[in-house]
Every structure is written in structure tokens, then in C-alpha cells.
Design an enzyme around this catalytic site. Structure first.
Site, short mmCIF file in Angstrom:
data_model
loop_
_atom_site.label_atom_id
_atom_site.label_comp_id
_atom_site.label_asym_id
_atom_site.label_seq_id
_atom_site.Cartn_x
_atom_site.Cartn_y
_atom_site.Cartn_z
N VAL A 211 0.81 -1.21 0.00
CA VAL A 211 0.00 0.00 0.00
C VAL A 211 0.85 1.27 0.00
CG1 VAL A 211 -1.78 1.28 1.26
CG2 VAL A 211 -1.90 -1.21 1.13
N GLU A 212 2.01 1.21 0.64
CA GLU A 212 2.85 2.40 0.74
C GLU A 212 3.61 2.70 -0.56
OE1 GLU A 212 3.13 4.63 3.00
OE2 GLU A 212 1.99 3.74 4.64
N SER A 213 4.14 1.67 -1.22
CA SER A 213 5.01 1.94 -2.38
C SER A 213 4.84 0.96 -3.54
CB SER A 213 6.47 1.90 -1.95
OG SER A 213 6.85 0.56 -1.60
N TYR B 211 -7.47 3.32 4.46
CA TYR B 211 -6.07 2.87 4.41
C TYR B 211 -5.95 1.49 5.07
CZ TYR B 211 -1.07 2.57 5.42
OH TYR B 211 0.23 2.14 5.51
#
Length: 262
Positions: A72-74, A155
């Protein structure tokens, strides 16, 4: 050339230039990555599997959770950079990187170990709750309380969706399965940390900059800090920091500045 044609050409040229110099915002790098198939995600993660496994073992965190956060972050882009200075696979904030002694946020090994250590700490802070841990990783510890509603549910759902794919279980099941056994929590902390845990957090601990009940109620700003970094480092909500220090938009703070926390 009429205005509509000129605007279309300008937009196209801008898009080409952004792509050619890799200026695409980091949110585009990871957008929707959690919706990829399990096999696709596993393939992306395979490049970093040895490091993820080592970090998971060393810090007592499930490798599936580490992979889900990276998703999810990168979306497994080691050079990803966020708008607030987040870097690397796990998008560590500058203050978080300093907190866990990460000198190079773009180093896959350092980044993964730093992120795993932070997850380990958060799991301890939130009594093993995956949802609260993931929420705090994204929003900061000051905004997430065990007995209160989680504000960044979208998120959290994205991470849990990816987590379910890596663990081979659905999102609902994955959010409740153990990612760090309580017996492993002590192992996730260094011997020095265990020895000094009762001493109101020694400066040798990676999260020693968090205030305790005996805190002086102030925080000295470090180079590169924003008010959001101050929130992450202190656990005090950004609105309280702004209010206590009479900060005006855009809430700029400077290195060496002493912020009141209450």
C-alpha cells in the site's frame, strides 16, 4: 491554435515530462496495488523476500504484514518518495527514520528493518491489534487510540486486503490472526531495551523520543521536521501542537525550536 487545443497539448507535454523525469507522485506508485492478484503481489515481493524474512524474524512481526504495508505504501518501489518526504519501500517519514536510526531511506534493507521495528513497537503499544497498528503506522500514534474509532479506515482496509492475500486468508480473518505473539514481543526488543524498560525509556531505545508521564511537556524540533513529524515523534495530536504554540498556516517550524506539548 485555439485555447482548447493548446491546453490539450500542454497537458500531454506535462504528462510526458513528468514520466520522463520520474516526478509522478508516490500515491500513483501504490494506487490500487492491493487489488493485484496474490501471485502478482508475491512476485513483486520476491525481490525483497530474504530481507523481509530476516526483519520479520528479528523484530517479531509477520512477514505478511510487512509485505502488506509495503504494497500500500510503495507497491514495492524502493525509490518511491512521498509529498512529505516519505522514502522507500515502507515510506518512512524523516522523523521515523531518525527514530529508528535509518541513515538511508532508499536502502531496501535499512527501510524494511526500520519499518518492521516500527510495526513491532506499534503492536506492543496497541496490544497486538492489527487494525490499530496499521492505522497508527499511517496516521501517527497521536491520532489512534484503542478505545476510539479508527479515522483512516480506507487505508487500513487496503493493507488488510493485501495482508489477506499474502497470508492466504481473507481480510476479516487476517485482521484477527496473530502477527506477533505476545511471547515474541520481548524478543522484538533489544536486550538493552528490555533491561531499561522500567527506567521510563532510556535514550538508547529506538522510541525514546516519545514523551512519558514525566515528560517536560516540550519537544525540540529537528532538521526536516514538520508539525506532523512532531506529532509522530511525541504522540501529541497535531492540532494540540498548533494550538499550544499559536502556529499559523502553513504551520512552519524550524530546527532547534522548542514546542510546547500542553
Amino acid at each position: 491554435m485555439n485555447k482548447s487545443v493548446f491546453s490539450a497539448v500542454s497537458i500531454t507535454l506535462t504528462a510526458v515530462l513528468m514520466t520522463s523525469v520520474n516526478l509522478t507522485p508516490n500515491t500513483a506508485h501504490a494506487a490500487g496495488c492491493q487489488t493485484l492478484s496474490s501471485s502478482n503481489l508475491q512476485e513483486r515481493a520476491s525481490t525483497y523476500q530474504p530481507t523481509i524474512q530476516t526483519a520479520a524474524s528479528q523484530h517479531g512481526v509477520s512477514p505478511s504484514l510487512i509485505k502488506a504495508v509495503i504494497t500500500v505504501e510503495s507497491c514495492f518501489r524502493s525509490k518511491a518518495r512521498g509529498s512529505l518526504g516519505e522514502k522507500g519501500l515502507m515510506q518512512l517519514m524523516p522523523a521515523t527514520a531518525r527514530r529508528f536510526n535509518i541513515s538511508n531511506g532508499y536502502s531496501a534493507q535499512q527501510n524494511i528493518h526500520g519499518g518492521a521495528r516500527y510495526l513491532s513497537y506499534l503492536l506492543q503499544r496497541y496490544d497486538g491489534s492489527v487494525r490499530h497498528t496499521v492505522a497508527a503506522y499511517n496516521a501517527g500514534e497521536g491520532r489512534i487510540k484503542l478505545n476510539r474509532r479508527i479515522p483512516n479506515q480506507t487505508y487500513v482496509s487496503k493493507v488488510l486486503q493485501a495482508y489477506g492475500k499474502f497470508s492466504g486468508k481473507g481480510e476479516a480473518t487476517a485482521s484477527n490472526q496473530p502477527v506477533m505473539q505476545k511471547a515474541s514481543w520481548k524478543k522484538a526488543v533489544t536486550p538493552a531495551a528490555t533491561k531499561l524498560a522500567s527506567a521510563s525509556l532510556s535514550s538508547s531505545l529506538p522510541w525514546a523520543d516519545l514523551p512519558t508521564k514525566k515528560s517536560s511537556g516540550t519537544y525540540t524540533v529537528k532538521a526536516g521536521d514538520t508539525v506532523y513529524a512532531a506529532m509522530r515523534n511525541t504522540g501529541v495530536h497535531v492540532k494540540q501542537i498548533i494550538r499550544a504554540n499559536d502556529l499559523s498556516a502553513p504551520y512552519t517550524i524550524k530546527a532547534g525550536q522548542v514546542l510546547r506539548l500542553n
